[in-house]
Design a protein around this motif. Structure first.
Motif, mmCIF file in Angstrom:
data_model
loop_
_atom_site.group_PDB
_atom_site.id
_atom_site.type_symbol
_atom_site.label_atom_id
_atom_site.label_comp_id
_atom_site.label_asym_id
_atom_site.label_seq_id
_atom_site.Cartn_x
_atom_site.Cartn_y
_atom_site.Cartn_z
ATOM 1 N N ASN A 291 0.842 -1.191 0.000
ATOM 2 C CA ASN A 291 0.000 0.000 0.000
ATOM 3 C C ASN A 291 0.879 1.242 0.000
ATOM 4 O OD1 ASN A 291 -1.753 2.154 0.637
ATOM 5 N ND2 ASN A 291 -3.164 0.774 1.670
ATOM 6 N N LEU A 292 0.845 1.978 -1.122
ATOM 7 C CA LEU A 292 1.635 3.192 -1.295
ATOM 8 C C LEU A 292 0.729 4.393 -1.591
ATOM 9 C CD1 LEU A 292 4.460 1.583 -3.450
ATOM 10 C CD2 LEU A 292 4.812 2.637 -1.209
ATOM 11 N N HIS A 293 -0.473 4.393 -1.053
ATOM 12 C CA HIS A 293 -1.415 5.471 -1.367
ATOM 13 C C HIS A 293 -0.933 6.818 -0.827
ATOM 14 C CE1 HIS A 293 -2.793 4.900 2.813
ATOM 15 N NE2 HIS A 293 -3.352 6.094 2.717
ATOM 16 N N CYS A 294 -1.278 7.867 -1.566
ATOM 17 C CA CYS A 294 -0.994 9.243 -1.149
ATOM 18 C C CYS A 294 0.486 9.497 -0.875
ATOM 19 C CB CYS A 294 -1.830 9.619 0.085
ATOM 20 S SG CYS A 294 -3.611 9.585 -0.222
ATOM 21 N N ASN A 295 1.322 9.112 -1.832
ATOM 22 C CA ASN A 295 2.726 9.461 -1.812
ATOM 23 C C ASN A 295 3.002 10.413 -2.983
ATOM 24 O OD1 ASN A 295 4.669 8.038 0.266
ATOM 25 N ND2 ASN A 295 3.033 6.568 -0.168
ATOM 26 N N ASN A 296 4.253 10.519 -3.401
ATOM 27 C CA ASN A 296 4.633 11.394 -4.512
ATOM 28 C C ASN A 296 5.171 10.584 -5.692
ATOM 29 O OD1 ASN A 296 3.979 13.791 -3.112
ATOM 30 N ND2 ASN A 296 5.974 13.798 -2.097
ATOM 31 N N ILE A 297 4.593 9.441 -5.920
ATOM 32 C CA ILE A 297 5.102 8.544 -6.954
ATOM 33 C C ILE A 297 4.626 9.005 -8.335
ATOM 34 C CG2 ILE A 297 5.212 6.159 -7.762
ATOM 35 C CD1 ILE A 297 4.479 5.325 -4.868
ATOM 36 N N GLY A 298 5.589 9.357 -9.165
ATOM 37 C CA GLY A 298 5.299 9.778 -10.526
ATOM 38 C C GLY A 298 5.694 8.723 -11.532
ATOM 39 N N ASP A 299 5.803 9.115 -12.777
ATOM 40 C CA ASP A 299 6.057 8.142 -13.844
ATOM 41 C C ASP A 299 7.414 7.464 -13.715
ATOM 42 O OD1 ASP A 299 3.581 8.738 -14.867
ATOM 43 O OD2 ASP A 299 4.324 10.071 -16.432
ATOM 44 N N GLU A 300 8.437 8.195 -13.232
ATOM 45 C CA GLU A 300 9.758 7.588 -13.089
ATOM 46 C C GLU A 300 9.732 6.484 -12.031
ATOM 47 O OE1 GLU A 300 13.650 6.732 -13.962
ATOM 48 O OE2 GLU A 300 12.241 8.039 -15.050
ATOM 49 N N GLY A 301 9.079 6.762 -10.899
ATOM 50 C CA GLY A 301 8.959 5.734 -9.868
ATOM 51 C C GLY A 301 8.148 4.548 -10.343
ATOM 52 N N LEU B 242 -2.263 -4.187 -4.758
ATOM 53 C CA LEU B 242 -1.425 -3.013 -4.967
ATOM 54 C C LEU B 242 -2.271 -1.748 -4.861
ATOM 55 C CD1 LEU B 242 1.348 -1.844 -5.810
ATOM 56 C CD2 LEU B 242 0.609 -2.103 -8.194
ATOM 57 N N HIS B 243 -1.970 -0.920 -3.864
ATOM 58 C CA HIS B 243 -2.671 0.349 -3.653
ATOM 59 C C HIS B 243 -1.777 1.501 -4.115
ATOM 60 C CE1 HIS B 243 -5.974 -1.090 -0.941
ATOM 61 N NE2 HIS B 243 -5.112 -2.069 -0.739
ATOM 62 N N LEU B 244 -2.241 2.248 -5.122
ATOM 63 C CA LEU B 244 -1.505 3.410 -5.622
ATOM 64 C C LEU B 244 -2.403 4.640 -5.722
ATOM 65 C CD1 LEU B 244 0.609 1.668 -8.418
ATOM 66 C CD2 LEU B 244 1.506 2.660 -6.302
ATOM 67 N N ASN B 245 -3.496 4.652 -4.988
ATOM 68 C CA ASN B 245 -4.398 5.807 -5.007
ATOM 69 C C ASN B 245 -3.655 7.083 -4.602
ATOM 70 O OD1 ASN B 245 -6.490 4.073 -5.591
ATOM 71 N ND2 ASN B 245 -7.363 4.073 -3.536
ATOM 72 N N GLY B 246 -4.049 8.207 -5.209
ATOM 73 C CA GLY B 246 -3.582 9.499 -4.745
ATOM 74 C C GLY B 246 -2.110 9.774 -4.950
ATOM 75 N N ASN B 247 -1.538 9.296 -6.051
ATOM 76 C CA ASN B 247 -0.153 9.607 -6.365
ATOM 77 C C ASN B 247 -0.089 10.584 -7.543
ATOM 78 O OD1 ASN B 247 2.074 8.089 -4.719
ATOM 79 N ND2 ASN B 247 0.382 6.631 -4.895
ATOM 80 N N LEU C 203 -6.084 2.565 -8.282
ATOM 81 C CA LEU C 203 -5.396 3.675 -8.945
ATOM 82 C C LEU C 203 -6.232 4.956 -8.948
ATOM 83 C CD1 LEU C 203 -3.822 1.760 -11.962
ATOM 84 C CD2 LEU C 203 -2.557 3.152 -10.329
ATOM 85 N N LYS C 204 -7.103 5.119 -7.984
ATOM 86 C CA LYS C 204 -7.945 6.317 -7.938
ATOM 87 C C LYS C 204 -7.105 7.568 -7.672
ATOM 88 C CE LYS C 204 -11.811 6.296 -5.706
ATOM 89 N NZ LYS C 204 -12.821 6.139 -4.631
ATOM 90 N N ASN C 205 -7.645 8.700 -8.160
ATOM 91 C CA ASN C 205 -7.087 10.021 -7.850
ATOM 92 C C ASN C 205 -5.638 10.186 -8.293
ATOM 93 O OD1 ASN C 205 -9.547 10.789 -6.630
ATOM 94 N ND2 ASN C 205 -8.926 9.842 -4.702
ATOM 95 N N ASN C 206 -5.329 9.632 -9.454
ATOM 96 C CA ASN C 206 -4.085 9.958 -10.139
ATOM 97 C C ASN C 206 -4.481 10.828 -11.326
ATOM 98 O OD1 ASN C 206 -1.561 8.391 -9.056
ATOM 99 N ND2 ASN C 206 -3.274 6.958 -8.894
ATOM 100 N N ARG C 207 -4.523 12.134 -11.086
ATOM 101 C CA ARG C 207 -5.136 13.058 -12.040
ATOM 102 C C ARG C 207 -4.383 13.153 -13.366
ATOM 103 N NH1 ARG C 207 -8.726 16.291 -9.060
ATOM 104 N NH2 ARG C 207 -9.481 14.997 -7.343
ATOM 105 N N GLY C 208 -3.128 12.672 -13.396
ATOM 106 C CA GLY C 208 -2.363 12.735 -14.639
ATOM 107 C C GLY C 208 -2.750 11.662 -15.646
ATOM 108 N N ILE C 209 -3.548 10.696 -15.226
ATOM 109 C CA ILE C 209 -3.973 9.631 -16.142
ATOM 110 C C ILE C 209 -5.195 10.111 -16.914
ATOM 111 C CG2 ILE C 209 -4.769 7.254 -16.364
ATOM 112 C CD1 ILE C 209 -3.290 6.569 -13.812
ATOM 113 N N THR C 210 -5.026 10.312 -18.215
ATOM 114 C CA THR C 210 -6.122 10.747 -19.075
ATOM 115 C C THR C 210 -6.771 9.526 -19.731
ATOM 116 O OG1 THR C 210 -4.788 10.942 -21.095
ATOM 117 C CG2 THR C 210 -4.770 12.824 -19.562
ATOM 118 N N ASP C 211 -7.666 9.777 -20.670
ATOM 119 C CA ASP C 211 -8.313 8.677 -21.384
ATOM 120 C C ASP C 211 -7.295 7.773 -22.071
ATOM 121 O OD1 ASP C 211 -10.669 9.778 -20.595
ATOM 122 O OD2 ASP C 211 -11.249 10.540 -22.567
ATOM 123 N N VAL C 212 -6.192 8.361 -22.545
ATOM 124 C CA VAL C 212 -5.161 7.578 -23.238
ATOM 125 C C VAL C 212 -4.581 6.519 -22.304
ATOM 126 C CG1 VAL C 212 -2.889 7.680 -24.345
ATOM 127 C CG2 VAL C 212 -4.590 9.455 -24.814
ATOM 128 N N GLY C 213 -4.166 6.950 -21.113
ATOM 129 C CA GLY C 213 -3.610 6.012 -20.147
ATOM 130 C C GLY C 213 -4.642 5.038 -19.627
#
Length: 229
Positions: free
Chosen positions: A68-78, A95-100, A125-135
């Motif tokens: 569970n890694l929710h609400c961290n600063n994990i971006g595309d590089e991580g 695997l919890h990645l909400n809010g990154n 994967l909720k609340n990862n605002r950088g994921i658009t329809d493409v992703g």
């Protein structure tokens, strides 16, 4: 953090501790050496995974079931490093990645990993605002082809009522089809679940949700062996 006090725990929870990548050396060691840890909860910290060390240890771990890694600063590089670990690790189940800070590039890395992983059952994967329809489409396509994942949560793009409703319908199909495929389900219960799924799919069709077509991954035509209760 004390190594000896943590090394033999089955569940390690370090939430909202201000942890950064530089603070992860002990957890990397535990991941590498532990034969008992089942769950690692690291939500609400400042972890990025960008240096790759944590993920390299995760790749070789054979006991961890929940990360569970929710609400961290994990971006595309991580996520790039994490995706490599997921491909190698065939034991992790949740695997919890909400809010990154995951974007479409990170979604693409994860999609490739989910296409190859055979152990993960639940993905958040909720609340990862950088994921658009493409992703989102890449992710849903990968999950559709994965026979192990039974629970997948991804926020639709902001401001789209249609996408929100489509997402809700897909999740309802997941839940209903999972219940429908229970081994001890009676024939009349199976028929009722089939009707519910048909109704949900009809709503998907009326909303023209085809561009997010993930509902078919729990198609009840993929019947599992069962006994009658």
């Amino acid at each position: 953090m004390d190594f000896d006090s943590l090394a033999h725990k089955k569940r390690i929870q370090l939430v909202d501790k201000g942890l950064k990548d530089a603070d992860m050396d002990m957890l990397v060691r535990i991941l590498s050496e532990s034969t008992s840890m089942l769950a690692l909860i690291l939500g609400k910290n400042q972890i990025t995974l960008a240096d790759g060390a944590f993920c390299r240890a995760l790749a070789t771990n054979r006991t961890l079931l929940v990360l569970n890694l929710h609400c961290n600063n994990i971006g595309d590089e991580g996520i790039k490093h994490l995706a490599k670990a997921i491909k190698a690790n065939q034991h992790l189940q949740t695997l919890h990645l909400n809010g990154n800070r995951i974007g479409d590039k990170g979604a693409s890395y994860l999609a490739d990993a989910f296409a190859k992983n055979k152990s993960i059952r639940k993905v958040y994967l909720k609340n990862n605002r950088g994921i658009t329809d493409v992703g989102a489409q890449k992710l849903t396509g990968a999950i559709k082809g994965n026979k192990t994942v039974t629970h997948f949560v991804l926020s639709p793009s902001i401001g789209s009522t249609k996408k929100i409703r489509c997402s809700q319908l897909f999740q309802a199909i997941f839940r209903t089809a999972t219940l429908r495929n229970q081994v001890k389900m009676k024939d009349e219960e199976i028929a009722r679940k089939d009707q519910e799924i048909a109704s949900l799919k009809a709503q998907l069709t009326s909303l023209k949700c085809d561009e997010f077509a993930i509902g078919e991954i729990t198609d009840p035509s993929n019947k599992r062996p069962r006994t009658h209760g």
